[in-house]
Design a protein around this motif. Structure first.
Motif, PDB file in Angstrom:
ATOM      1  N   THR A   1      29.397  36.619  51.380  1.00  0.00           N
ATOM      2  CA  THR A   1      27.920  36.218  51.278  1.00  0.00           C
ATOM      3  C   THR A   1      28.036  35.229  52.504  1.00  0.00           C
ATOM      4  OG1 THR A   1      29.127  34.522  49.941  1.00  0.00           O
ATOM      5  CG2 THR A   1      28.062  36.415  48.693  1.00  0.00           C
ATOM      6  N   GLY A   2      27.015  34.557  52.795  1.00  0.00           N
ATOM      7  CA  GLY A   2      26.841  33.832  53.912  1.00  0.00           C
ATOM      8  C   GLY A   2      25.524  34.389  55.030  1.00  0.00           C
ATOM      9  N   SER A   3      25.439  33.480  56.055  1.00  0.00           N
ATOM     10  CA  SER A   3      24.469  33.639  56.828  1.00  0.00           C
ATOM     11  C   SER A   3      24.690  35.103  57.950  1.00  0.00           C
ATOM     12  CB  SER A   3      23.945  32.632  57.772  1.00  0.00           C
ATOM     13  OG  SER A   3      25.237  32.394  58.652  1.00  0.00           O
ATOM     14  N   ALA A   4      25.826  35.474  58.154  1.00  0.00           N
ATOM     15  CA  ALA A   4      25.897  36.648  58.990  1.00  0.00           C
ATOM     16  C   ALA A   4      25.409  37.662  58.619  1.00  0.00           C
ATOM     17  CB  ALA A   4      27.640  36.904  58.854  1.00  0.00           C
ATOM     18  N   ARG A   5      24.577  38.117  59.218  1.00  0.00           N
ATOM     19  CA  ARG A   5      23.585  39.398  59.131  1.00  0.00           C
ATOM     20  C   ARG A   5      24.128  40.746  59.666  1.00  0.00           C
ATOM     21  NH1 ARG A   5      17.551  37.293  60.575  1.00  0.00           N
ATOM     22  NH2 ARG A   5      17.033  39.517  59.829  1.00  0.00           N
ATOM     23  N   ASN A   6      24.985  40.771  60.584  1.00  0.00           N
ATOM     24  CA  ASN A   6      25.675  41.855  61.109  1.00  0.00           C
ATOM     25  C   ASN A   6      26.692  42.255  59.983  1.00  0.00           C
ATOM     26  OD1 ASN A   6      23.994  41.944  63.268  1.00  0.00           O
ATOM     27  ND2 ASN A   6      25.309  40.474  64.382  1.00  0.00           N
ATOM     28  N   ARG A   7      26.466  43.139  59.278  1.00  0.00           N
ATOM     29  CA  ARG A   7      27.620  43.567  58.363  1.00  0.00           C
ATOM     30  C   ARG A   7      27.385  45.074  58.247  1.00  0.00           C
ATOM     31  NH1 ARG A   7      25.610  40.278  53.473  1.00  0.00           N
ATOM     32  NH2 ARG A   7      26.879  38.787  54.734  1.00  0.00           N
ATOM     33  N   PHE A   8      28.429  45.985  58.245  1.00  0.00           N
ATOM     34  CA  PHE A   8      28.312  47.330  57.985  1.00  0.00           C
ATOM     35  C   PHE A   8      29.772  47.993  57.622  1.00  0.00           C
ATOM     36  CE2 PHE A   8      29.806  46.361  62.053  1.00  0.00           C
ATOM     37  CZ  PHE A   8      28.414  45.869  62.652  1.00  0.00           C
ATOM     38  N   PRO A   9      29.577  48.884  56.608  1.00  0.00           N
ATOM     39  CA  PRO A   9      30.810  49.679  55.972  1.00  0.00           C
ATOM     40  C   PRO A   9      31.457  50.320  57.223  1.00  0.00           C
ATOM     41  CG  PRO A   9      28.724  50.868  55.837  1.00  0.00           C
ATOM     42  CD  PRO A   9      28.368  49.855  56.553  1.00  0.00           C
ATOM     43  N   ALA A  10      32.861  50.356  56.933  1.00  0.00           N
ATOM     44  CA  ALA A  10      33.760  50.939  58.002  1.00  0.00           C
ATOM     45  C   ALA A  10      35.010  51.514  57.236  1.00  0.00           C
ATOM     46  CB  ALA A  10      34.276  50.141  59.168  1.00  0.00           C
ATOM     47  N   VAL A  11      35.883  52.471  57.925  1.00  0.00           N
ATOM     48  CA  VAL A  11      36.962  52.974  57.440  1.00  0.00           C
ATOM     49  C   VAL A  11      38.221  52.474  58.267  1.00  0.00           C
ATOM     50  CG1 VAL A  11      38.362  55.045  56.416  1.00  0.00           C
ATOM     51  CG2 VAL A  11      35.759  54.821  56.014  1.00  0.00           C
ATOM     52  N   VAL A  12      39.380  52.223  57.595  1.00  0.00           N
ATOM     53  CA  VAL A  12      40.438  51.725  58.321  1.00  0.00           C
ATOM     54  C   VAL A  12      41.031  53.256  58.933  1.00  0.00           C
ATOM     55  CG1 VAL A  12      42.787  50.678  58.200  1.00  0.00           C
ATOM     56  CG2 VAL A  12      40.763  49.619  57.013  1.00  0.00           C
ATOM     57  N   ASN A  13      41.261  53.122  60.200  1.00  0.00           N
ATOM     58  CA  ASN A  13      42.068  54.298  60.784  1.00  0.00           C
ATOM     59  C   ASN A  13      43.383  53.899  60.796  1.00  0.00           C
ATOM     60  OD1 ASN A  13      40.060  56.076  61.153  1.00  0.00           O
ATOM     61  ND2 ASN A  13      39.513  55.135  63.385  1.00  0.00           N
ATOM     62  N   ARG A  14      43.797  52.639  61.406  1.00  0.00           N
ATOM     63  CA  ARG A  14      45.155  52.272  61.863  1.00  0.00           C
ATOM     64  C   ARG A  14      45.293  50.808  61.664  1.00  0.00           C
ATOM     65  NH1 ARG A  14      48.189  52.172  66.587  1.00  0.00           N
ATOM     66  NH2 ARG A  14      46.161  52.231  67.483  1.00  0.00           N
ATOM     67  N   VAL A  15      46.383  50.500  61.106  1.00  0.00           N
ATOM     68  CA  VAL A  15      46.764  48.859  61.101  1.00  0.00           C
ATOM     69  C   VAL A  15      48.161  48.764  62.014  1.00  0.00           C
ATOM     70  CG1 VAL A  15      47.406  46.944  59.797  1.00  0.00           C
ATOM     71  CG2 VAL A  15      45.946  48.590  58.721  1.00  0.00           C
ATOM     72  N   GLU A  16      47.855  48.048  63.191  1.00  0.00           N
ATOM     73  CA  GLU A  16      48.935  47.728  63.976  1.00  0.00           C
ATOM     74  C   GLU A  16      49.404  46.262  63.907  1.00  0.00           C
ATOM     75  OE1 GLU A  16      48.769  47.659  68.983  1.00  0.00           O
ATOM     76  OE2 GLU A  16      47.063  48.409  67.846  1.00  0.00           O
ATOM     77  N   ARG A  17      50.790  46.156  63.569  1.00  0.00           N
ATOM     78  CA  ARG A  17      51.245  44.627  63.274  1.00  0.00           C
ATOM     79  C   ARG A  17      51.970  44.315  64.534  1.00  0.00           C
ATOM     80  NH1 ARG A  17      51.900  47.278  58.675  1.00  0.00           N
ATOM     81  NH2 ARG A  17      50.531  46.511  56.824  1.00  0.00           N
ATOM     82  N   VAL A  18      51.270  43.327  65.087  1.00  0.00           N
ATOM     83  CA  VAL A  18      52.053  42.574  66.127  1.00  0.00           C
ATOM     84  C   VAL A  18      52.557  41.119  65.849  1.00  0.00           C
ATOM     85  CG1 VAL A  18      51.777  42.202  68.677  1.00  0.00           C
ATOM     86  CG2 VAL A  18      50.364  43.707  67.467  1.00  0.00           C
ATOM     87  N   GLY A  19      53.406  41.227  64.986  1.00  0.00           N
ATOM     88  CA  GLY A  19      53.985  39.816  64.584  1.00  0.00           C
ATOM     89  C   GLY A  19      53.137  39.319  63.664  1.00  0.00           C
TER      90      GLY A  19
END
Lengths: 274, 353
Positions: B290-308
């Motif tokens: 919720t909030g003022s941000a209007r740029n919002r879209f669904p997405a699917v995670v491809n990959r999570v890259e942990r850097v510390g």
């Protein structure tokens, strides 16, 4: 297409059972060549009995001739180094108009038949030629004198020295010289403190090879200065006037000198070029 | 001070052109460019090894363009260090002192001082053969610094060492820079280095300086898609800007459309543009925020890259996007390949170039 490509796919058993004929052929050809080089030398070395060596070492004429050969070869090498090492540095480091031309000129003696070189030198340095005349004024005569031996040796050995020294200089990374410049050294000091110490072994190896080439020279010298006789001319002279047995002890002694030089060069050359 | 004034340098077949750049006295400047962009040659021009085609080099206000390298007071460290192979570690470091005013004992004292500054006292008697990459780098640095140059030029000094050593050396280099008060110019292809080390950075592209500024400025506001991509600011999308309502005001509210994505942005001109989306400006959630941000879209995670402590989450929203979240919140959100998320980004956080 390699032989493997030409096999039908789906015939792996053909690969497994294949006799490596190409390797056998290569090994045979190589072995023939090695035998051809080692065989004659071994045959000559078998004649090196204590008796024949003793005879050679008591032969004053032979000893004087070898001393003359070593002395003139050393002189030719020193003159070649004095004139050739700076040139080698220029060829390795500077680009200038005509560099490739000069490089070619310096290599030229390699392809000239040695008697041809002897004739050319005879015409160029003879007492009645322009250049020979100038030297004659200073009491230096080439034809039938020791300077003629040195000239013949210099002509045939200097390409080895210049190209070897040039490659030695090229093997020194110019960035090492640049680092030395930024550390405060002018070019002449960089040459003394960095370039020369790093190229030194290679230059020395080239000088020793050139020296060995000078020692073994016959064709040019025999035309310029038959007498006094260097070792190669002496061997030829005894072979033609007396016969094979007379030539063998001298040949053995010269072979020993050559093998010693060869070992020295192998030690001097950097490991990766051996 | 290092000032390059309209410098053109021949690099193989092409020219580095119109390089103007200034590193203030005691400052740390970085030149960034892709491999093969002529960075080394440019440094060699500053050092005096390569004459420029046009332009001038000023060091500390003096025009040194025609001065020999040995008279410029410049220390130089090459990427591969180029220690003198015929000298041991001590004599390498001492090389530049032999010509100087110092007595032998003072020279050795200076060598010891630098060795202790760089933690290489134990190496002094050693041959340079068999030194590790990090050790070689320290020796090369000590050698360059020994005659107290007022200018230090570094050519990709960390390229040949492993990441852990690189991290340590960077910190040491910054400390040494302060200790020796030496104006430094370093070339690199790694923008991360600029962010950590530089006071001023110039990005080279196609033989010219594409952008010049403080590293954080350049990072936040790359002035072209090339710079944004090259320094890895974030995802760069190509698209069209159109006004939301007719008018002449600038900046104005606009739509930025790139394939299936449509963002609300703040723009200064219409037409074709690139949008730079920084990973830290993309927010991920499992449910719409919720909030003022209007740029919002669904997405699917491809990959999570942990850097510390930070994780980069690569998602597919019709266009590939990368978001940065703390590793802790990535775990909290249960982010993993295949998970559906909502991407939210503020209109003001989208940088158009």
């Amino acid at each position: 297409m390699t032989p493997k490509d030409s096999l039908p796919s789906g015939a792996p058993s053909a690969i497994r059972t294949r006799v490596p004929w190409s390797r056998v052929a290569l090994a045979t050809l190589g072995a023939l060549l090695v035998v051809f080089i080692v065989g004659p030398l071994l045959r000559l070395l078998f004649l090196a009995t204590p008796a024949s060596m003793g005879e050679a070492l008591r032969d004053q004429e032979l000893l004087a001739s070898i001393a003359l050969t070593l002395g003139t070869a050393t002189a030719a090498t020193l003159i070649g180094a004095l004139l050739g090492v700076p040139l080698a540095y220029l060829l390795a480091r500077r680009s200038f108009r005509g560099r490739r031309f000069i490089e070619a000129v310096v290599e030229l003696p390699v392809v000239i038949p040695h008697p041809v070189a002897g004739i050319a030198l005879l015409l160029f340095l003879g007492r009645h030629s322009a250049v020979g005349g100038i030297f004659a004024k200073f009491g230096i005569e080439f034809v039938s004198h020791i300077p003629g031996i040195v000239a013949g040796m210099l002509f045939v050995s200097v390409p080895i020295l210049v190209s070897g020294a040039r490659e030695a200089f090229r093997s020194v990374d110019p960035r090492l010289e640049r680092v030395a410049r930024t550390l405060g050294d002018p070019p002449a000091t960089v040459f003394r403190r960095v370039t020369l110490p790093l190229a030194g072994r290679g230059i020395l190896a080239a000088a020793v090879l050139a020296w060995a080439r000078a020692v073994s020279e016959f064709g040019a010298i025999v035309i310029l200065t038959y007498n006094p006789q260097v070792a190669s001319v002496l061997i030829y002279d005894r072979f033609t006037t007396i016969g094979l047995p007379a030539a063998v002890p001298a040949a053995l002694l010269l072979l020993a000198v050559a093998l010693g030089v060869f070992a020295l060069v192998r030690v001097l050359q950097p490991a990766e070029r051996r | 001070m290092i000032r390059l004034d309209g410098l053109s340098v021949r690099v193989g077949d092409f020219l580095l052109q119109d390089i103007s750049f200034e590193v203030p006295s005691g400052g740390y400047g970085l030149l960034i460019g892709p491999s093969g962009s002529g960075k080394t040659t440019l440094l060699e021009t500053v050092a005096g090894h390569v004459p420029p085609v046009t332009g001038r080099v000023h060091l500390h206000g003096e025009d040194v363009t025609d001065l020999a390298p040995e008279r410029r007071g410049v220390g130089f460290v090459y990427q591969n260090y180029h220690l003198f192979p015929h000298l041991d570690v001590r004599d390498n470091i001492r090389y530049g002192l032999l010509r100087g005013p110092l007595q032998a004992a003072e020279q050795l004292e200076r060598v010891r001082e630098l060795a202790s500054l760089l933690g290489i006292e134990a190496l002094l008697g050693r041959s340079i053969h068999g030194l590790s990459g990090g050790e070689t780098q320290r020796v090369a640095l000590a050698r360059a610094l020994a005659p107290r140059p007022s200018i230090l030029l570094l050519d990709e000094p960390f390229a040949a060492v492993d990441p852990a050593t690189r991290h340590m050396l960077r910190r040491e280099l910054r400390a040494i820079h302060t200790h020796e008060k030496v104006t430094t110019l370093q070339v690199t292809h790694d923008f991360d280095e600029a962010l950590r080390l530089g006071d001023v950075v110039a990005v080279l592209a196609e033989g010219r300086i594409a952008q010049l500024g403080r590293p954080d400025e350049v990072f936040r506001f790359p002035n072209s898609a090339f710079v944004a991509r090259f320094i890895g600011t974030g995802t760069v999308l190509r698209g069209e800007v159109t006004r939301q309502t007719a008018g002449e005001d600038s900046p104005f509210s606009a739509w930025f459309e790139s394939g299936p994505l449509r963002f609300e942005v703040v723009a200064e001109r219409e037409g074709a543009a690139h949008a730079v989306l920084r990973p830290e400006d993309l927010m991920l959630s499992r449910e719409p925020l919720t909030g003022s941000a209007r740029n919002r879209f669904p997405a699917v995670v491809n990959r999570v890259e942990r850097v510390g402590p930070v994780s980069y989450v690569h998602v597919d929203a019709g266009r590939p996007l990368t978001a940065a979240v703390t590793t802790a919140s990535a775990a909290e959100l249960g982010l993993d390949a295949g998970v559906e998320v909502v991407v939210t980004v503020k209109a003001t956080a989208i940088h158009l170039v």
